[in-house]
Motif scaffolding. Structure first.
Motif, short mmCIF file in Angstrom:
data_model
loop_
_atom_site.label_atom_id
_atom_site.label_comp_id
_atom_site.label_asym_id
_atom_site.label_seq_id
_atom_site.Cartn_x
_atom_site.Cartn_y
_atom_site.Cartn_z
N MET A 1 37.30 33.18 30.04
CA MET A 1 37.26 33.89 31.31
C MET A 1 37.42 32.91 32.45
N PHE A 2 37.91 33.41 33.60
CA PHE A 2 37.82 32.65 34.85
C PHE A 2 37.62 33.63 35.99
N HIS A 3 36.96 33.14 37.02
CA HIS A 3 36.58 33.99 38.15
C HIS A 3 36.72 33.18 39.44
N ASN A 4 37.52 33.67 40.36
CA ASN A 4 37.65 33.04 41.67
C ASN A 4 36.76 33.80 42.65
N GLN A 5 35.60 33.24 42.91
CA GLN A 5 34.65 33.87 43.83
C GLN A 5 34.79 33.36 45.26
N ASP B 1 50.95 25.24 26.30
CA ASP B 1 49.88 24.92 25.35
C ASP B 1 50.07 25.54 23.97
N GLY B 2 51.20 26.22 23.76
CA GLY B 2 51.48 26.77 22.45
C GLY B 2 50.73 28.04 22.12
N ARG B 3 50.14 28.69 23.12
CA ARG B 3 49.36 29.91 22.89
C ARG B 3 50.00 31.11 23.56
N ILE B 4 49.69 32.27 23.04
CA ILE B 4 50.11 33.55 23.63
C ILE B 4 48.86 34.17 24.22
N ASP B 5 48.88 34.46 25.49
CA ASP B 5 47.67 34.90 26.19
C ASP B 5 47.70 36.39 26.50
N LEU B 6 46.59 37.05 26.20
CA LEU B 6 46.41 38.46 26.54
C LEU B 6 45.32 38.54 27.60
N PHE B 7 45.71 38.96 28.80
CA PHE B 7 44.79 39.03 29.94
C PHE B 7 44.29 40.46 30.14
N PHE B 8 42.99 40.59 30.29
CA PHE B 8 42.37 41.80 30.81
C PHE B 8 41.79 41.36 32.16
N TRP B 9 42.34 41.83 33.26
CA TRP B 9 41.95 41.22 34.52
C TRP B 9 42.16 42.13 35.72
N LYS B 10 41.48 41.74 36.78
CA LYS B 10 41.64 42.39 38.07
C LYS B 10 41.98 41.29 39.08
N PRO B 11 43.29 41.12 39.38
CA PRO B 11 43.70 40.05 40.29
C PRO B 11 43.47 40.40 41.76
N GLY B 12 42.38 39.87 42.31
CA GLY B 12 42.10 40.12 43.72
C GLY B 12 41.84 41.58 44.01
N ILE B 13 42.57 42.11 45.01
CA ILE B 13 42.36 43.51 45.43
C ILE B 13 43.20 44.49 44.60
N GLU B 14 43.97 43.98 43.65
CA GLU B 14 44.81 44.85 42.83
C GLU B 14 43.97 45.57 41.78
N ASP B 15 44.59 46.56 41.13
CA ASP B 15 43.90 47.34 40.11
C ASP B 15 43.78 46.55 38.81
N PHE B 16 42.93 47.02 37.93
CA PHE B 16 42.76 46.45 36.60
C PHE B 16 44.10 46.47 35.86
N GLN B 17 44.40 45.36 35.17
CA GLN B 17 45.66 45.23 34.45
C GLN B 17 45.44 44.59 33.09
N VAL B 18 46.36 44.86 32.19
CA VAL B 18 46.40 44.17 30.89
C VAL B 18 47.78 43.53 30.79
N THR B 19 47.82 42.22 30.66
CA THR B 19 49.07 41.48 30.72
C THR B 19 49.21 40.56 29.52
#
Length: 251
Positions: free
Chosen positions: A25-29, A41-59
């Motif tokens: 996890m990471f959080h910009n407070q 880094d050789g990885r495939i990343d699945l994000f469950f996140w809310k970027p700033g004022i935007e809506d919840f997303q899965v990327t």
């Protein structure tokens, strides 16, 4: 100065470690966007996140072959599953060749998760673990399992011909599989893992080759290719903008 950016990455349970490398996890407070440089880094990343004022997303983010500067908006809260490549076929059940150095949004209720999952990282960790366990197939191609075991244990320091000899695949078959599934060659992927393995040494201030680099000049050239800067500047990690290096220093 108070640091308003927090991050944490945990190793997965052994039962899913062939497919998942970490859950984090990471959080910009803070009140301002956080500048970061994402390194291959050789990885495939699945994000469950809310970027700033935007809506919840899965990327879903594919493999990367070059550094990319990004800005994380204030208020961003992100939980991340970092997959090993084998997971693309067997857990995510998709090729990620079309999102090399790119990303795509998935349905917002992927794995039946919703925005409330961002309220509790421990709950997220447990639900990811159970979700992946439920998706692990009863049979996995042994050649592919052995292939990635060899690549990871050698930190990408084996030639394609050596990998072919030890897995029973021809170099052509292996190249076809990598390009169709991930969008790059096995040699390119091994180079990324070798770079990544070097980051552990650079994080400790060791600015000289540890793996099969021809010489110091070639080592510096390869680090700059994947990080955008030479090893000395990378090791300074000004403002903790190289997130992967920050994680390695914390381990």
């Amino acid at each position: 100065m108070e640091n308003h950016f927090t991050l944490k990455f945990l190793k997965p349970e052994p039962e899913i470690s062939a497919f998942v490398e970490s859950i984090g996890m990471f959080h910009n407070q803070g009140a301002e966007a956080k500048e970061v440089v994402v390194l291959p880094d050789g990885r495939i990343d699945l994000f469950f996140w809310k970027p700033g004022i935007e809506d919840f997303q899965v990327t879903l983010i594919g493999l990367e072959t070059a550094p990319e500067q990004r800005f994380i908006p204030p208020g961003t809260n992100a939980f991340v599953v970092s997959f090993r490549p084998l997971a693309a076929e067997y857990i995510l059940k998709t090729s990620v060749a079309d999102i090399l150095n790119s990303a795509k949004n998935l349905i917002n209720d992927f794995w039946n998760f919703d925005k409330d999952i961002l309220d509790d990282f421990d709950a997220f960790y447990n639900r990811v673990t159970e979700s992946v366990k439920a998706l692990i197939p009863t049979s996995v191609d042994n050649r592919k399992t052995k292939l990635f075991d060899l690549i990871y244990t050698s930190n990408g320091d084996l030639t394609v011909s050596a990998l072919a000899d030890q897995t029973g695949w021809s170099s052509r078959q292996m190249s076809r599989y990598f390009n169709q599934q991930f969008g790059l060659s096995p040699k390119a992927y091994c180079n990324i893992l070798r770079f990544r393995a070097s980051l552990g040494h650079i994080a400790q201030g060791k600015l000289y080759p540890q793996y099969n680099f021809t010489d110091q000049a070639y080592f510096i050239k390869e680090i700059k290719r994947f990080a955008g800067v030479v090893p000395k500047e990378l090791s300074k990690n000004k403002n903790d903008r190289f997130l992967l290096l920050s994680v390695l220093k914390g381990e």
